[in-house]
Motif scaffolding. Structure first.
Motif, PDB file in Angstrom:
ATOM      1  N   LEU A 140      -8.214   0.235   1.635  1.00 25.50           N
ATOM      2  CA  LEU A 140      -7.317   0.625   2.723  1.00 25.50           C
ATOM      3  C   LEU A 140      -8.123   0.575   4.011  1.00 25.50           C
ATOM      4  O   LEU A 140      -8.970   1.436   4.255  1.00 25.50           O
ATOM      5  N   ASP A 141      -7.888  -0.440   4.818  1.00 22.72           N
ATOM      6  CA  ASP A 141      -8.674  -0.601   6.040  1.00 22.72           C
ATOM      7  C   ASP A 141      -8.039   0.191   7.177  1.00 22.72           C
ATOM      8  O   ASP A 141      -6.856   0.081   7.444  1.00 22.72           O
ATOM      9  N   PHE A 142      -8.861   1.011   7.792  1.00 22.38           N
ATOM     10  CA  PHE A 142      -8.420   1.816   8.924  1.00 22.38           C
ATOM     11  C   PHE A 142      -9.016   1.221  10.191  1.00 22.38           C
ATOM     12  O   PHE A 142     -10.225   0.983  10.282  1.00 22.38           O
ATOM     13  N   ARG A 143      -8.166   0.970  11.181  1.00 29.22           N
ATOM     14  CA  ARG A 143      -8.613   0.391  12.444  1.00 29.22           C
ATOM     15  C   ARG A 143      -8.057   1.213  13.597  1.00 29.22           C
ATOM     16  O   ARG A 143      -6.902   1.608  13.588  1.00 29.22           O
ATOM     17  N   ARG A 150      -1.524   3.382   5.630  1.00 23.75           N
ATOM     18  CA  ARG A 150      -2.320   3.271   6.853  1.00 23.75           C
ATOM     19  C   ARG A 150      -1.712   4.094   7.984  1.00 23.75           C
ATOM     20  O   ARG A 150      -2.438   4.695   8.791  1.00 23.75           O
ATOM     21  N   VAL A 151      -0.398   4.140   8.045  1.00 28.29           N
ATOM     22  CA  VAL A 151       0.273   4.950   9.070  1.00 28.29           C
ATOM     23  C   VAL A 151      -0.023   6.426   8.858  1.00 28.29           C
ATOM     24  O   VAL A 151      -0.315   7.169   9.803  1.00 28.29           O
ATOM     25  N   GLU A 203      -2.124 -11.117  -3.882  1.00 26.22           N
ATOM     26  CA  GLU A 203      -3.341 -11.137  -3.076  1.00 26.22           C
ATOM     27  C   GLU A 203      -3.258 -10.203  -1.878  1.00 26.22           C
ATOM     28  O   GLU A 203      -4.262  -9.628  -1.457  1.00 26.22           O
ATOM     29  N   LYS A 204      -2.080 -10.008  -1.330  1.00 22.69           N
ATOM     30  CA  LYS A 204      -1.933  -9.180  -0.134  1.00 22.69           C
ATOM     31  C   LYS A 204      -1.806  -7.699  -0.460  1.00 22.69           C
ATOM     32  O   LYS A 204      -2.472  -6.855   0.170  1.00 22.69           O
ATOM     33  N   ASP A 205      -0.977  -7.355  -1.439  1.00 24.31           N
ATOM     34  CA  ASP A 205      -0.684  -5.948  -1.723  1.00 24.31           C
ATOM     35  C   ASP A 205      -1.240  -5.462  -3.055  1.00 24.31           C
ATOM     36  O   ASP A 205      -1.100  -4.281  -3.371  1.00 24.31           O
ATOM     37  N   GLY A 206      -1.835  -6.346  -3.847  1.00 27.70           N
ATOM     38  CA  GLY A 206      -2.382  -5.929  -5.135  1.00 27.70           C
ATOM     39  C   GLY A 206      -1.292  -5.470  -6.092  1.00 27.70           C
ATOM     40  O   GLY A 206      -0.270  -6.138  -6.266  1.00 27.70           O
ATOM     41  N   TRP A 207      -1.515  -4.307  -6.711  1.00 26.42           N
ATOM     42  CA  TRP A 207      -0.558  -3.757  -7.669  1.00 26.42           C
ATOM     43  C   TRP A 207       0.473  -2.849  -6.999  1.00 26.42           C
ATOM     44  O   TRP A 207       1.192  -2.123  -7.699  1.00 26.42           O
ATOM     45  N   LEU A 208       0.554  -2.872  -5.685  1.00 22.37           N
ATOM     46  CA  LEU A 208       1.501  -2.035  -4.961  1.00 22.37           C
ATOM     47  C   LEU A 208       2.604  -2.890  -4.349  1.00 22.37           C
ATOM     48  O   LEU A 208       2.413  -4.078  -4.085  1.00 22.37           O
ATOM     49  N   SER A 209       3.743  -2.265  -4.132  1.00 28.47           N
ATOM     50  CA  SER A 209       4.883  -2.983  -3.563  1.00 28.47           C
ATOM     51  C   SER A 209       4.607  -3.339  -2.109  1.00 28.47           C
ATOM     52  O   SER A 209       3.741  -2.763  -1.437  1.00 28.47           O
ATOM     53  N   THR A 210       5.387  -4.275  -1.604  1.00 31.56           N
ATOM     54  CA  THR A 210       5.206  -4.737  -0.230  1.00 31.56           C
ATOM     55  C   THR A 210       5.465  -3.589   0.757  1.00 31.56           C
ATOM     56  O   THR A 210       6.484  -2.916   0.676  1.00 31.56           O
ATOM     57  N   GLY A 211       4.546  -3.380   1.658  1.00 36.10           N
ATOM     58  CA  GLY A 211       4.689  -2.343   2.667  1.00 36.10           C
ATOM     59  C   GLY A 211       4.052  -1.019   2.306  1.00 36.10           C
ATOM     60  O   GLY A 211       3.954  -0.130   3.165  1.00 36.10           O
ATOM     61  N   THR A 212       3.599  -0.854   1.048  1.00 36.33           N
ATOM     62  CA  THR A 212       3.009   0.422   0.648  1.00 36.33           C
ATOM     63  C   THR A 212       1.676   0.656   1.352  1.00 36.33           C
ATOM     64  O   THR A 212       1.402   1.762   1.839  1.00 36.33           O
ATOM     65  N   ASP A 215       0.727  10.016  -3.363  1.00 32.35           N
ATOM     66  CA  ASP A 215       2.110   9.913  -3.838  1.00 32.35           C
ATOM     67  C   ASP A 215       2.661   8.505  -3.620  1.00 32.35           C
ATOM     68  O   ASP A 215       3.382   7.971  -4.474  1.00 32.35           O
ATOM     69  N   LYS A 216       2.320   7.900  -2.509  1.00 31.96           N
ATOM     70  CA  LYS A 216       2.780   6.536  -2.242  1.00 31.96           C
ATOM     71  C   LYS A 216       2.147   5.542  -3.206  1.00 31.96           C
ATOM     72  O   LYS A 216       2.772   4.552  -3.589  1.00 31.96           O
ATOM     73  N   MET A 217       0.921   5.821  -3.630  1.00 34.17           N
ATOM     74  CA  MET A 217       0.279   4.940  -4.600  1.00 34.17           C
ATOM     75  C   MET A 217       0.994   4.996  -5.948  1.00 34.17           C
ATOM     76  O   MET A 217       1.219   3.973  -6.601  1.00 34.17           O
ATOM     77  N   VAL A 218       1.371   6.207  -6.367  1.00 33.37           N
ATOM     78  CA  VAL A 218       2.038   6.366  -7.667  1.00 33.37           C
ATOM     79  C   VAL A 218       3.433   5.756  -7.640  1.00 33.37           C
ATOM     80  O   VAL A 218       3.847   5.045  -8.561  1.00 33.37           O
ATOM     81  N   SER A 219       4.177   6.011  -6.574  1.00 31.01           N
ATOM     82  CA  SER A 219       5.558   5.514  -6.496  1.00 31.01           C
ATOM     83  C   SER A 219       5.638   4.041  -6.134  1.00 31.01           C
ATOM     84  O   SER A 219       6.685   3.415  -6.350  1.00 31.01           O
TER      85      SER A 219
END
Length: 274
Positions: free
Chosen positions: A141-144, A253-254, A239-248, A227-231
């Protein structure tokens, strides 16, 4: 300028502007290498995310007194960020170890992805996070942030420009609050040993001094993020989101950015009256 169009129709000259300009304000000296560059003797093995197979464990690992400790760490956790591994090693061996030594040992024990959700992380040889759904907690999770912190006060990072090599040299006084190098120097000098060990873990109320920092999801101690990781788990790795849904990852990050901003505002010193 010239109003003639004769030069535009000439075949031996093309008016093609350059596609990229140099970002430096000072002329650079270009040195051509007559011999091809060789790879560094101490470097990790990188593979792209699109690679079908992962490197297997070597027959003979690098011989070092800390090799068994490193092997045990990869048995407990197959994916480590570079900062998390560095901090954990200091705790286990009880003394400071250089990053060069870590690279020498990990070169035979782990590899790295050059892209994807686990980029720039030490991954145990023979372990493929793309086939394990539980590896979502190790995703990066990159924080900028466009703001840095100086003495507890958020300051916008301003680019440092070099003085022109043409004309007389003029010495200009530099403001302490705008010097990024002074910010980092004061942070390093004021950091305690405990802060250095926990620098890869984010907890509520902690300030992030770097403009860009890479966290692993499992090291972000925020209930909303976990919680967002589990759900947000899905059955396909991308390649972009790994095992998580798009936007997770964007939602995580927000949440992390909001907590960092709140910590900065609460810990910022109040302006003194004149």
């Amino acid at each position: 300028g010239s109003t003639s169009t004769d030069a535009l129709v000439e075949t031996d000259f093309l008016h093609i502007p350059t596609f990229l300009f140099c970002r430096s304000d000072r002329p650079l000296t270009f040195r051509a290498y007559t011999k091809p560059r060789v790879d560094r003797p101490v470097s990790a093995q990188f593979i792209p995310y699109s690679e079908d197979s992962v490197p297997l464990a070597p027959i003979k690992p690098h011989e070092h007194i800390f090799t068994p400790i490193f092997q045990k760490m990869f048995e407990e956790r197959p994916v480590w960020s570079t900062q998390a591994f560095y901090n954990s090693v200091q705790q286990r061996v009880g003394r400071k170890i250089t990053r060069v030594v870590i690279k020498k040992i990990n070169k035979t024990l782990a590899y790295m992805f050059s892209s994807g959700p686990w980029r720039l992380c030490w991954v145990k040889r023979g372990y493929d996070p793309r086939t394990d759904r539980e590896a979502c907690k190790y995703q990066v999770l990159d924080f900028r942030s466009k703001r840095s912190v100086y003495r507890g006060k958020p300051e916008k990072v301003r680019p440092q420009r070099m003085q022109s090599a043409i004309g007389p040299t003029v010495t200009k006084p530099t403001s302490q609050s705008c010097s990024v190098s002074l910010v980092r120097k004061n942070q390093d000098a004021g950091a305690t040993a405990g802060d250095d060990v926990e620098s890869h873990v984010y907890q509520i109320g902690k300030k992030v001094h770097q403009g860009q920092k890479l966290f692993q999801v499992c090291d972000v101690m925020l209930d909303d993020v976990q919680d967002k990781m589990v759900s947000g788990r899905v059955g396909m790795c991308t390649e972009k989101d790994g095992w998580l849904s798009t936007g997770t990852m964007d939602a995580m990050r927000v949440v992390l950015t909001q907590h960092v901003q709140e910590a900065d505002s609460q810990n910022s010193p109040e302006p003194s009256g004149s």
